[in-house]
Scaffold this active site. Sequence first.
Site, PDB file in Angstrom:
ATOM      1  N   GLU A   1       0.823  -1.426  -0.155  1.00  0.00           N
ATOM      2  CA  GLU A   1      -0.121   0.113   0.151  1.00  0.00           C
ATOM      3  C   GLU A   1       0.864   1.226   0.130  1.00  0.00           C
ATOM      4  OE1 GLU A   1      -3.051   0.014  -0.558  1.00  0.00           O
ATOM      5  OE2 GLU A   1      -3.607  -2.151  -0.101  1.00  0.00           O
TER       6      GLU A   1
ATOM      7  N   ARG B   1     -18.123  -0.075   4.483  1.00  0.00           N
ATOM      8  CA  ARG B   1     -19.337  -0.751   3.713  1.00  0.00           C
ATOM      9  C   ARG B   1     -20.016  -1.862   4.520  1.00  0.00           C
ATOM     10  NH1 ARG B   1     -18.738  -4.750   0.261  1.00  0.00           N
ATOM     11  NH2 ARG B   1     -16.657  -4.542   0.386  1.00  0.00           N
TER      12      ARG B   1
ATOM     13  N   CYS C   1      -8.666  -1.758   7.520  1.00  0.00           N
ATOM     14  CA  CYS C   1      -7.175  -1.891   7.292  1.00  0.00           C
ATOM     15  C   CYS C   1      -6.386  -0.331   7.086  1.00  0.00           C
ATOM     16  CB  CYS C   1      -6.848  -2.598   5.920  1.00  0.00           C
ATOM     17  SG  CYS C   1      -7.036  -4.381   6.456  1.00  0.00           S
TER      18      CYS C   1
ATOM     19  N   HIS D   1      -1.492  -5.359   1.963  1.00  0.00           N
ATOM     20  CA  HIS D   1      -2.580  -6.443   1.999  1.00  0.00           C
ATOM     21  C   HIS D   1      -2.419  -7.706   1.225  1.00  0.00           C
ATOM     22  CE1 HIS D   1      -5.965  -3.380   2.295  1.00  0.00           C
ATOM     23  NE2 HIS D   1      -6.290  -4.131   3.221  1.00  0.00           N
TER      24      HIS D   1
HETATM   25  N1  PCA Z   1      -9.010  -6.736   5.983  1.00  0.00           N
HETATM   26  C1  PCA Z   1      -9.686  -5.641   6.161  1.00  0.00           C
HETATM   27  C2  PCA Z   1      -9.930  -5.453   7.570  1.00  0.00           C
HETATM   28  C3  PCA Z   1      -9.115  -6.569   8.228  1.00  0.00           C
HETATM   29  C4  PCA Z   1      -8.738  -7.356   7.248  1.00  0.00           C
HETATM   30  O1  PCA Z   1      -7.861  -8.115   7.242  1.00  0.00           O
HETATM   31  C5  PCA Z   1      -9.518  -4.660   5.260  1.00  0.00           C
HETATM   32  O2  PCA Z   1      -9.140  -4.468   4.393  1.00  0.00           O
HETATM   33  O3  PCA Z   1      -9.894  -3.221   5.709  1.00  0.00           O
END
Ligand code: PCA
Length: 228
Positions: free
Chosen positions: A96, A106, A159, A185
């Site tokens: 990111e 959402r 996140c 991610h």
């Molecule tokens: N993914 C979510 C929150 C927790 C996770 O593992 C997100 O992308 O916000």
Amino acid sequence: MVAARRTPRPSDKPDKPRPVLVTGFDPFGGDALNPSWLVAQALHRRQIGGHRVVVAQLPTVFGDSLKRLNALLAAHRPALVICLGLAATRAAISLERIAINVNDARIADNAGAQPIDTPVVAGAPAAYFSTLPIKAMQAEMNWAGIPAEVSQTAGTFVCNHVFYGLMHRLATGRGLKGTRGGFIHVPMLPEQGAPSLPLDRMVEGLRIGIRTALALQHDVRLGAGAVD
Ligand code: PCA
């Protein structure tokens, strides 16, 4: 005359390298598992680039996740912080680039909260960039045959909330001078559906990414932009 022995001071100790903190989230949105936590667990206590990895789980809850993260930062004073989360639509490890100062959920978080257009930190800047060398990390992962990309958005759920809170704390918090950090991610595991990546490849990707981030203070200049 015998010279008086100087009392040893804490600063006489050879500097122990500060740890690398890796976090993962608990399952959310009805899922039975969250690969981000499995990846973190697999890295626990590994030595990478001369630093020990410590891991912790964050709850997928607005507010509480950041309280936990801030306590971990104070306890460990890490050299490097990488927060991991699941992005179920992505096929590659997503490095990111930017965290934004907004919560817009959402779906409800694990405590039932669903904030809409609230700031992560009131009065703080609109956004922070990752301080990880994301281009170099992507390149090193790709050279090892692991799908990885730079992502231009971490979303607006928990996140991004944690990513923003982390970067704000690193920019303003005491005792964290020199600590670098960011958010990554990961895709789903094959048993969760598609697109996916096997756990061992995610773990290897993270190991390579951490090694690269520890070795490089500054990122390399490689194109990884997006047109849309
Ligand atoms: N993914 C979510 C929150 C927790 C996770 O593992 C997100 O992308 O916000």
